[in-house]
Design an enzyme around this catalytic site. Structure first.
Site, PDB file in Angstrom:
ATOM      1  N   TYR A 183      -7.950 -10.453   8.135  1.00  0.00           N
ATOM      2  CA  TYR A 183      -8.050  -9.392   7.134  1.00  0.00           C
ATOM      3  C   TYR A 183      -8.030  -9.976   5.725  1.00  0.00           C
ATOM      4  O   TYR A 183      -8.848  -9.610   4.869  1.00  0.00           O
ATOM      5  CB  TYR A 183      -6.897  -8.405   7.321  1.00  0.00           C
ATOM      6  CG  TYR A 183      -7.031  -7.147   6.503  1.00  0.00           C
ATOM      7  CD1 TYR A 183      -7.920  -6.148   6.872  1.00  0.00           C
ATOM      8  CD2 TYR A 183      -6.265  -6.955   5.357  1.00  0.00           C
ATOM      9  CE1 TYR A 183      -8.042  -4.987   6.122  1.00  0.00           C
ATOM     10  CE2 TYR A 183      -6.372  -5.801   4.602  1.00  0.00           C
ATOM     11  CZ  TYR A 183      -7.270  -4.818   4.990  1.00  0.00           C
ATOM     12  OH  TYR A 183      -7.390  -3.673   4.237  1.00  0.00           O
TER      13      TYR A 183
ATOM     14  N   LYS B 195     -11.093  -9.779   2.952  1.00  0.00           N
ATOM     15  CA  LYS B 195     -10.922  -9.072   1.690  1.00  0.00           C
ATOM     16  C   LYS B 195     -11.008 -10.008   0.485  1.00  0.00           C
ATOM     17  O   LYS B 195     -11.482  -9.617  -0.588  1.00  0.00           O
ATOM     18  CB  LYS B 195      -9.589  -8.318   1.692  1.00  0.00           C
ATOM     19  CG  LYS B 195      -9.552  -7.161   2.701  1.00  0.00           C
ATOM     20  CD  LYS B 195     -10.636  -6.129   2.414  1.00  0.00           C
ATOM     21  CE  LYS B 195     -10.536  -4.905   3.290  1.00  0.00           C
ATOM     22  NZ  LYS B 195     -11.544  -3.869   2.975  1.00  0.00           N
TER      23      LYS B 195
ATOM     24  N   SER C 229      -8.540  -5.517  -1.283  1.00  0.00           N
ATOM     25  CA  SER C 229      -7.183  -5.192  -0.842  1.00  0.00           C
ATOM     26  C   SER C 229      -6.169  -6.064  -1.567  1.00  0.00           C
ATOM     27  O   SER C 229      -6.508  -7.132  -2.102  1.00  0.00           O
ATOM     28  CB  SER C 229      -7.065  -5.442   0.664  1.00  0.00           C
ATOM     29  OG  SER C 229      -5.724  -5.365   1.112  1.00  0.00           O
TER      30      SER C 229
ATOM     31  N   ASP D 158     -23.338   1.914  12.043  1.00  0.00           N
ATOM     32  CA  ASP D 158     -22.459   0.746  12.006  1.00  0.00           C
ATOM     33  C   ASP D 158     -22.938  -0.122  10.843  1.00  0.00           C
ATOM     34  O   ASP D 158     -24.111  -0.513  10.796  1.00  0.00           O
ATOM     35  CB  ASP D 158     -22.584   0.005  13.342  1.00  0.00           C
ATOM     36  CG  ASP D 158     -21.710  -1.234  13.432  1.00  0.00           C
ATOM     37  OD1 ASP D 158     -21.322  -1.792  12.392  1.00  0.00           O
ATOM     38  OD2 ASP D 158     -21.436  -1.668  14.574  1.00  0.00           O
ATOM     39  N   VAL D 159     -22.037  -0.442   9.912  1.00  0.00           N
ATOM     40  CA  VAL D 159     -22.455  -1.192   8.719  1.00  0.00           C
ATOM     41  C   VAL D 159     -22.857  -2.625   9.028  1.00  0.00           C
ATOM     42  O   VAL D 159     -23.384  -3.322   8.154  1.00  0.00           O
ATOM     43  CB  VAL D 159     -21.360  -1.190   7.638  1.00  0.00           C
ATOM     44  CG1 VAL D 159     -21.128   0.211   7.098  1.00  0.00           C
ATOM     45  CG2 VAL D 159     -20.055  -1.810   8.154  1.00  0.00           C
TER      46      VAL D 159
END
Length: 301
Positions: free
Chosen positions: A154, A158, A141, A63-64
């Site tokens: 999100y 990003k 993104s 898991d990062v």
């Protein structure tokens, strides 16, 4: 004449590599003679992708957002291959929902994986990249450029990645490390397919005009990423028009506000109604990768 292949014999570490963009990139790199180190969740899927890539590929479950697991994975990559030449910080999830109704755990997990996961990946890998005078690619993104309603978590994550990469690029250039940022529109991955099935967000995306609503193929991204890595590019855009939109991002967000406000009005109430019916499930991260990332959070608590 074709572009010279600079990736043969290189060791490329990719996070979020079990499926989607990470897996597609890994397969293409392997075909060019690179050794790919796949890091991510979904152990069986990760190992299956590594097997597709051939004997020079390896899989490390991590898991990062888990420092210890990430450090152990990177140490394992270094032990096996002796070096790390390229890092692609690609792991990410998407949780849709309006700020007043989104599940707080989903919002915060999106930030944790997409932004803090990139920071942790880069921090752990950076000494190895400095040693190899390598290349780091972080995945942002189109959402960092155009900020749509219902995508606050999100978009924020990003946009943070975008800014992080800009600072990092200046910090490590004198050390021989190049930094690239990837900006993708809607790509035909499990994440986007699942988002399209969401009763609120799917309808909102269906109303996006022209190329803004078009879905692009994973193969297009794989080609662009490998080409960008080969050139140690500072930016990779899929589709190409995203690069032009970046130049006028402030204007785009101001001019689009009246339109997005109208779109958000009904969708906001629909999201509230959806939460009343489905509760926190209404804004959980979408797709199998999103589910794995969210469940990993609960497993480590």
């Amino acid at each position: 004449m074709g572009t010279k292949n600079t990736l043969a014999g290189k060791v490329v570490l990719i996070t979020g590599a079990a499926r989607g963009i990470g897996a597609e990139t890994a397969r293409r790199l392997s075909a060019l003679g690179a050794s790919v180190a796949l890091v991510g969740l979904e152990r069986e899927q990760l190992e299956a992708t590594a097997e597709e890539c051939g004997p020079q590929a390896g899989a490390w479950e991590a898991d990062v957002t888990d420092w210890a697991a990430l450090e152990a994975a990177v140490a394992g990559v270094k032990a096996r291959y002796g070096r790390v030449d390229v890092v692609m910080a690609n792991a990410g999830i998407a949780a849709g929902g309006f700020v007043r109704s989104i599940d707080p755990a989903a919002f915060e997990r999106t930030i944790e994986i997409n932004l803090l996961g990139v920071w942790r990946t880069v921090r752990v890998c950076l000494p190895h990249l400095i040693e190899s005078r390598g290349y780091c690619l972080v995945v942002s993104s189109l959402a960092a450029v155009s900020h749509a309603p219902g995508m606050s978590a999100y978009a924020a994550s990003k946009a943070g990645v975008d800014a992080f990469a800009d600072s990092l690029r200046a910090e490590v250039r004198h050390l021989g490390v190049d930094v690239g940022t990837a900006y993708f529109s809607w790509i035909a991955t499990d994440m986007v397919t699942s988002a399209d099935q969401h009763p609120v967000l799917g309808k909102m995306r269906g109303r996006l005009p022209g190329p803004l609503g078009r879905t692009y193929q994973v193969a297009d991204v794989g080609k662009a990423v490998v080409l960008g890595m080969n050139r140690r590019a500072s930016a990779i855009h899929v589709p190409g028009w995203v690069g032009g939109l970046k130049l006028i991002r402030g204007i785009v967000n101001q001019l689009s506000l009246p339109i997005t406000t109208i779109a958000a009005r009904d969708a906001d109430q629909a999201a509230m109604d959806d939460v009343k019916v489905r509760g926190a499930e209404a804004s959980r991260p979408v797709g199998p990768g999103g589910a794995a990332g969210f469940e990993s959070r609960r497993a480590t608590k």
